[in-house]
Design a protein around this motif. Structure first.
Motif, PDB file in Angstrom:
ATOM      1  N   THR A   1       0.410  -3.081   9.827  1.00  0.00           N
ATOM      2  CA  THR A   1       1.846  -3.239   9.098  1.00  0.00           C
ATOM      3  C   THR A   1       2.286  -4.622   9.572  1.00  0.00           C
ATOM      4  OG1 THR A   1       3.390  -2.121  11.071  1.00  0.00           O
ATOM      5  CG2 THR A   1       3.175  -1.001   8.711  1.00  0.00           C
ATOM      6  N   THR A   2       3.393  -5.212   9.249  1.00  0.00           N
ATOM      7  CA  THR A   2       3.359  -7.256   9.026  1.00  0.00           C
ATOM      8  C   THR A   2       3.889  -7.415  10.319  1.00  0.00           C
ATOM      9  OG1 THR A   2       4.648  -6.773   7.732  1.00  0.00           O
ATOM     10  CG2 THR A   2       3.130  -7.729   6.949  1.00  0.00           C
ATOM     11  N   SER A   3       5.441  -6.109  10.872  1.00  0.00           N
ATOM     12  CA  SER A   3       5.949  -6.315  11.921  1.00  0.00           C
ATOM     13  C   SER A   3       5.293  -5.861  13.153  1.00  0.00           C
ATOM     14  CB  SER A   3       7.238  -5.693  11.423  1.00  0.00           C
ATOM     15  OG  SER A   3       6.809  -3.712  11.522  1.00  0.00           O
TER      16      SER A   3
ATOM     17  N   TYR B   1      11.248   3.009  15.756  1.00  0.00           N
ATOM     18  CA  TYR B   1      12.805   3.595  15.811  1.00  0.00           C
ATOM     19  C   TYR B   1      13.251   2.702  14.698  1.00  0.00           C
ATOM     20  CZ  TYR B   1      17.195   5.115  17.314  1.00  0.00           C
ATOM     21  OH  TYR B   1      18.540   5.617  17.530  1.00  0.00           O
ATOM     22  N   LYS B   2      13.241   2.103  13.602  1.00  0.00           N
ATOM     23  CA  LYS B   2      14.022   1.418  12.681  1.00  0.00           C
ATOM     24  C   LYS B   2      13.557   2.186  11.718  1.00  0.00           C
ATOM     25  CE  LYS B   2      12.627  -2.163  10.417  1.00  0.00           C
ATOM     26  NZ  LYS B   2      12.176  -3.645   9.822  1.00  0.00           N
ATOM     27  N   LYS B   3      11.938   2.617  11.738  1.00  0.00           N
ATOM     28  CA  LYS B   3      11.192   2.922  10.207  1.00  0.00           C
ATOM     29  C   LYS B   3      12.062   4.374  10.236  1.00  0.00           C
ATOM     30  CE  LYS B   3       8.055   0.373  10.040  1.00  0.00           C
ATOM     31  NZ  LYS B   3       6.356  -0.409   9.276  1.00  0.00           N
TER      32      LYS B   3
ATOM     33  N   LEU C   1      15.727   4.413   9.523  1.00  0.00           N
ATOM     34  CA  LEU C   1      16.030   4.127   7.591  1.00  0.00           C
ATOM     35  C   LEU C   1      15.349   5.732   7.087  1.00  0.00           C
ATOM     36  CD1 LEU C   1      14.770   0.820   7.376  1.00  0.00           C
ATOM     37  CD2 LEU C   1      16.676   1.943   6.609  1.00  0.00           C
ATOM     38  N   LEU C   2      14.002   6.249   7.414  1.00  0.00           N
ATOM     39  CA  LEU C   2      13.280   7.100   6.777  1.00  0.00           C
ATOM     40  C   LEU C   2      14.973   9.182   6.821  1.00  0.00           C
ATOM     41  CD1 LEU C   2      11.705   9.891   5.454  1.00  0.00           C
ATOM     42  CD2 LEU C   2      10.393   9.556   7.684  1.00  0.00           C
TER      43      LEU C   2
ATOM     44  N   THR D   1       7.903   8.512   2.141  1.00  0.00           N
ATOM     45  CA  THR D   1       6.468   7.441   3.336  1.00  0.00           C
ATOM     46  C   THR D   1       6.012   7.469   5.055  1.00  0.00           C
ATOM     47  OG1 THR D   1       7.722   5.721   1.900  1.00  0.00           O
ATOM     48  CG2 THR D   1       5.775   5.276   3.444  1.00  0.00           C
ATOM     49  N   PRO D   2       5.285   8.017   5.799  1.00  0.00           N
ATOM     50  CA  PRO D   2       5.245   8.425   6.350  1.00  0.00           C
ATOM     51  C   PRO D   2       5.770   7.019   7.931  1.00  0.00           C
ATOM     52  CG  PRO D   2       3.126   8.752   5.723  1.00  0.00           C
ATOM     53  CD  PRO D   2       4.213   7.719   4.724  1.00  0.00           C
ATOM     54  N   VAL D   3       6.328   6.845   9.175  1.00  0.00           N
ATOM     55  CA  VAL D   3       6.897   6.435   9.533  1.00  0.00           C
ATOM     56  C   VAL D   3       5.561   6.339  10.771  1.00  0.00           C
ATOM     57  CG1 VAL D   3       7.902   5.676  11.882  1.00  0.00           C
ATOM     58  CG2 VAL D   3       8.915   6.544   9.685  1.00  0.00           C
TER      59      VAL D   3
ATOM     60  N   LEU E   1      22.783   0.714   8.951  1.00  0.00           N
ATOM     61  CA  LEU E   1      21.980   0.738  10.357  1.00  0.00           C
ATOM     62  C   LEU E   1      22.485   0.696  11.616  1.00  0.00           C
ATOM     63  CD1 LEU E   1      18.777  -0.862   9.108  1.00  0.00           C
ATOM     64  CD2 LEU E   1      19.297   1.687   8.868  1.00  0.00           C
TER      65      LEU E   1
ATOM     66  N   ASN F   1      12.012   3.825   1.197  1.00  0.00           N
ATOM     67  CA  ASN F   1      11.168   4.248   2.210  1.00  0.00           C
ATOM     68  C   ASN F   1       9.927   3.359   1.722  1.00  0.00           C
ATOM     69  OD1 ASN F   1      11.126   7.193   2.820  1.00  0.00           O
ATOM     70  ND2 ASN F   1      12.446   7.431   1.827  1.00  0.00           N
TER      71      ASN F   1
ATOM     72  N   LYS G   1       9.895  -0.798   4.064  1.00  0.00           N
ATOM     73  CA  LYS G   1      10.972  -1.175   5.824  1.00  0.00           C
ATOM     74  C   LYS G   1       9.995  -2.100   6.292  1.00  0.00           C
ATOM     75  CE  LYS G   1      10.922   4.194   6.078  1.00  0.00           C
ATOM     76  NZ  LYS G   1       9.761   4.998   6.002  1.00  0.00           N
ATOM     77  N   ASP G   2       9.472  -2.830   6.097  1.00  0.00           N
ATOM     78  CA  ASP G   2       9.092  -4.214   7.365  1.00  0.00           C
ATOM     79  C   ASP G   2       9.427  -5.799   7.082  1.00  0.00           C
ATOM     80  OD1 ASP G   2       6.669  -2.374   8.099  1.00  0.00           O
ATOM     81  OD2 ASP G   2       5.780  -3.132   6.111  1.00  0.00           O
TER      82      ASP G   2
ATOM     83  N   ILE H   1      17.433  -3.507  13.829  1.00  0.00           N
ATOM     84  CA  ILE H   1      18.436  -2.820  14.241  1.00  0.00           C
ATOM     85  C   ILE H   1      19.273  -3.821  15.015  1.00  0.00           C
ATOM     86  CG2 ILE H   1      20.338  -1.498  14.869  1.00  0.00           C
ATOM     87  CD1 ILE H   1      17.842   0.797  13.844  1.00  0.00           C
TER      88      ILE H   1
END
Lengths: 620, 216
Positions: free
Chosen positions: A160-162, A177-179, A182-183, A239-241, B35, B168, B171-172, B177
């Protein structure tokens, strides 16, 4: 970053990640269970199988518990979530499966309600449905949630980009954790969008009794779905984390429910009522063991209804009689009463039919007719109403209805119109009102109260029908201050019902003289008192016999035999106890009778003394 | 920062349905972007058998209701139009202060477009005369109404699913948070807030282009 992570207590990143994963499992489970476990309510049938307690799940405390901080999502307390999730034992590598099962109540032998609901599910009922004998298997998995940590595909350098942006594992953790947060947010929304939530809502919101329940289960061994089952179900995969060394996956298989809103609540309601009023008939037996109760005897209904909420009744009591239970809607009854074609089609009296058969019979009828105005229900009600008029102290408010009443009640010879005709004139002449008046006539005031309650709940749209306005309109009829909302009856039953059912019971048993005991007791007399009186009356030997026994014993005080003496005591006791019942026969009469017996006895005694030994006296 | 855009499926609504539909959609979007520590609140719609979730923040509720009222009053003046409501999430970045500029800049990272087609309340089908309408069976009319309602319920549900899917998949771009921040700052743009020919043109252009990146 959230402070909760810092509190994980572990220094190593992987330990932190592990804890996040673990908490993710726990939170997911909590979210799912919380939205699938109907509150344990007295209105729900099998409270013992409810996982969540209503008190805890319905109340949300304002304080923030430590677990709330995880993923910044404060959930309502649901102990079951944590119980089912065995913290000590479960490894995070094991997938967590939650089956949301729709279970038909074991006592729901007629499956109308279930069918009505289930036919809306694309998949239909499971194959277990065929095994009618094995009712406990009448269940269907309507949702399967799978939470799993998939560490097979280790993705070291995160794609992932982040993750690319931040090289430190700490920031990776943050992203993870953030993802996950969100999930879980979308899971929270998702559980409320799926069809099962409608059932959950229905079970919670309405005051009806349902013949099925929603049970979330966390099975230890997961039976995979058959291909067919799986084809019937829809799947949604979140979507999996991505985590440090694996993926957090969350998916759900669910059955689609087409248009629950307009179909499922309507036809089910009458079904519930069937059980609601009818099933419980055993408790009076417990109370008055001496009474030979006839099942299906309507006067007992007031007793049962209160208990019909409780689960054990269904285990303990033989299903009394569905036939006398079906509670028609108010209008149904009215229609049935007024329109003769219906009332002519009276089925055999409940008592004449064996219980099992009766049940079947009713089920068939239910299926034949469209529930909201099912003639079958009305017919049964008529039967009940008629039987009741024979015994119950009813009030006839409307002389103007006598003609109709006579028609309706024709089968019942003991109807006493004249006795009640003076009571209350009916104020309005509207159709509904007259129906109410008729009902009042047939059921008596107390019972009408119940039946109006029943009617309200069996209405096609429960939420609307519960509105007080509908009950109020009947309330106006009564001019009674204490006429409560239909469902308030439950509570005041406890204090109030004692006098009524007692008198009903007596009536069912002892046809004539019982009017007096019931009348002579204050309205607020206790169950026990009534019960005692009933049993005393029951045990009390007829007057003549008593007197003769007494006579004998009085005259044989000198003899060795004790039996007559005991008999005397018993007789004396029973005479005093049943004095109320005997009051009509004056003491003078009794004394006179006694005297004559005395004389007879004396003659006999003198004869026997002359002829044989004193042994003869015992035989007299 | 890249700004992700989500165009939500168009919904055909009657004016009396606007409030519920918009509340449901707007709260669902904001809930996904709240969040911070929240205590979610379930809300059952009255017109539809749908339960949505609010994040439980009063300010959010106020803001959303305010915007909806604005939009509804605009709709009353401009009936029977297709239009959009936009929810934009942003981060606040203060520019380097200079002599004349001490600006706080909004950096938009996500936009949601809610597309509504507001129908006339008593919309008579084209081609039907007044007579024909009178002849129409009231039962038939209510049936039609019911089916339309059912359809809208389904569409609304689809929109909610669409939101979930978007959340979903993407997310990126969501900023990390921050402690103490309950929800990501957002603004709601309705046609009313730019009630001018120019504004309308802008919105129309946005509608057609689909991906308006001018705010990004």
């Amino acid at each position: 970053m959230s402070s909760s992570q810092n509190r994980s207590g572990s220094n190593s990143e992987s330990a932190k990640a592990e804890q996040i994963i673990f908490e993710f499992f726990a939170k997911s489970l909590h979210i799912i269970l919380e939205s699938r476990t109907p509150f344990m309510s007295s209105r729900n049938f099998s409270g013992d199988q409810m996982v969540c307690s209503s008190s805890s799940s319905s109340s949300s405390s304002s304080s923030v518990r430590p677990r709330d901080k995880w993923f910044n999502l404060a959930l309502r307390e649901c102990p079951a979530a944590l119980e089912s999730f065995d913290i000590g034992r479960r490894s995070s590598l094991e997938p967590l499966v939650v089956n949301v099962v729709l279970v038909a109540s074991p006592f729901a032998t007629d499956q109308i309600g279930k069918r009505e609901l289930i036919r809306n599910f694309s998949g239909g009922w499971s194959s277990d449905q065929d095994e009618m004998g094995c009712e406990s298997k009448n269940e269907q998995i309507i949702e399967r949630w799978i939470v799993q940590y998939d560490n097979r595909k280790v993705r070291e350098s995160a794609t992932t980009t982040s993750s690319r942006r931040s090289s430190s594992s700490n920031s990776k953790l943050q992203v993870m954790y953030k993802k996950a947060t969100l999930l879980l947010r979308s899971l929270f929304v998702m559980v409320r969008l799926l069809p099962a939530y409608k059932i959950f809502r229905e079970l919670n919101s309405s005051g009806q009794i349902f013949k099925f329940k929603l049970v979330p289960r966390v099975p230890s061994i997961v039976e995979p779905f058959t291909r067919r089952e799986e084809a019937e179900m829809q799947r949604f995969a979140f979507t999996p984390v991505e985590t440090l060394c694996g993926r957090l996956c969350l998916s759900v298989l669910y059955r689609s429910l087409s248009d629950v809103s307009c179909e499922h609540s309507t036809p089910m309601s009458p079904t519930f009522i069937t059980d609601y009023v009818g099933s419980p008939l055993a408790d009076p037996l417990k109370r008055f063991p001496s009474l030979p109760l006839s099942y299906g005897s309507p006067p007992l209904l007031p007793f049962q209804r209160r208990h019909s909420w409780s689960f054990d009744r269904y285990k303990a009591s033989p299903p009394p009689s569905v036939s006398c239970s079906p509670s028609p809607t108010h209008s149904d009854l009215h229609g049935a009463l007024v329109s003769n074609p219906c009332s002519r089609r009276l089925p055999p009296h409940p008592c004449d039919i064996p219980t099992g058969r009766r049940k079947e019979c009713y089920v068939e009828e239910c299926q034949d007719f469209s529930p909201p105005c099912s003639p079958s229900g009305a017919i049964h009600a008529v039967t009940r109403g008629i039987t009741r008029t024979e015994s119950a102290p009813v009030r006839i408010p409307a002389p103007s209805f006598q003609s109709k009443q006579n028609n309706v009640v024709a089968p019942s010879p003991n109807l006493k119109l004249s006795r009640h005709a003076s009571l209350k004139p009916v104020r309005s002449s509207g159709v509904v009102e007259s129906g109410g008046a008729l009902e009042k006539f047939l059921y008596g005031r107390e019972d009408f109260r119940r039946n109006s309650g029943v009617r309200l709940s069996s209405n096609s749209s429960p939420r609307i029908s519960f509105s007080r306005s509908s009950s109020r309109s009947f309330q106006d009829d009564f001019d009674d201050n204490d006429f409560p909302c239909p469902f308030d009856v439950e509570d005041d039953d406890i204090t109030d019902r004692s006098s009524r059912p007692g008198s009903y019971d007596q009536r069912g048993d002892i046809p004539e003289p019982t009017h007096e005991p019931s009348g002579s007791y204050p309205k607020k007399s206790q169950d026990a008192a009534v019960g005692a009186l009933v049993s005393m009356l029951k045990k009390a030997p007829p007057l003549r016999q008593d007197v003769s026994i007494t006579e004998v014993s009085w005259n044989n005080n000198n003899s060795n035999n004790n039996k007559p003496a005991r008999g005397q005591e018993a007789a004396a006791a029973s005479i005093t106890a049943s004095g109320l019942a005997l009051a009509s026969k004056t003491t003078a009469d009794a004394l006179e009778e006694l005297r004559s017996y005395k004389e007879m006895k004396n003659v006999l005694l003198s004869q026997s003394a002359m002829d044989t030994s004193s042994v003869n006296t015992t035989t007299t | 920062m890249n700004c992700e855009v989500c165009q939500l499926k168009e919904l055909e609504v009657e004016s009396f349905e606007i409030r519920e539909v918009l509340r449901c959609i707007l709260h669902t979007i904001v809930f996904h972007r709240a969040l911070g520590l929240i205590r979610p609140k379930d809300i059952d719609l009255e017109l539809f058998e749908i339960t949505y979730v609010q994040c439980g923040e009063i300010e959010v509720e106020k803001k959303i209701d305010e915007k909806i009222e604005q939009y509804i009053s605009w709709i009353e003046k401009h009936p029977n139009k297709k239009n959009q409501i936009c929810v934009s999430f942003y981060e606040v970045k203060s520019k380097q202060p200079s002599w004349f500029t001490n600006k706080i800049e909004r950096s938009y990272w996500e936009q949601w477009y809610i597309n509504l087609n507001v129908l006339q309340p008593s919309k008579s089908p084209i081609g039907k005369s007044h007579h024909a309408k009178l002849v129409m069976d009231p039962g038939e009319a209510s049936e039609e109404r019911n089916s339309r309602r059912t359809q809208l319920e389904q569409s609304l549900q689809e929109v909610l699913f669409q939101i979930i899917k978007f959340v979903n998949e993407k997310k990126d771009h969501v900023p990390p948070i921050n402690d103490g921040v309950i929800y990501c700052p957002f603004e709601i743009t309705t046609p009313s807030s730019s009630d001018s020919t120019f504004g309308m043109d802008m919105i129309k252009r946005m509608l057609h282009s689909g991906h308006p990146s001018m705010l990004g």
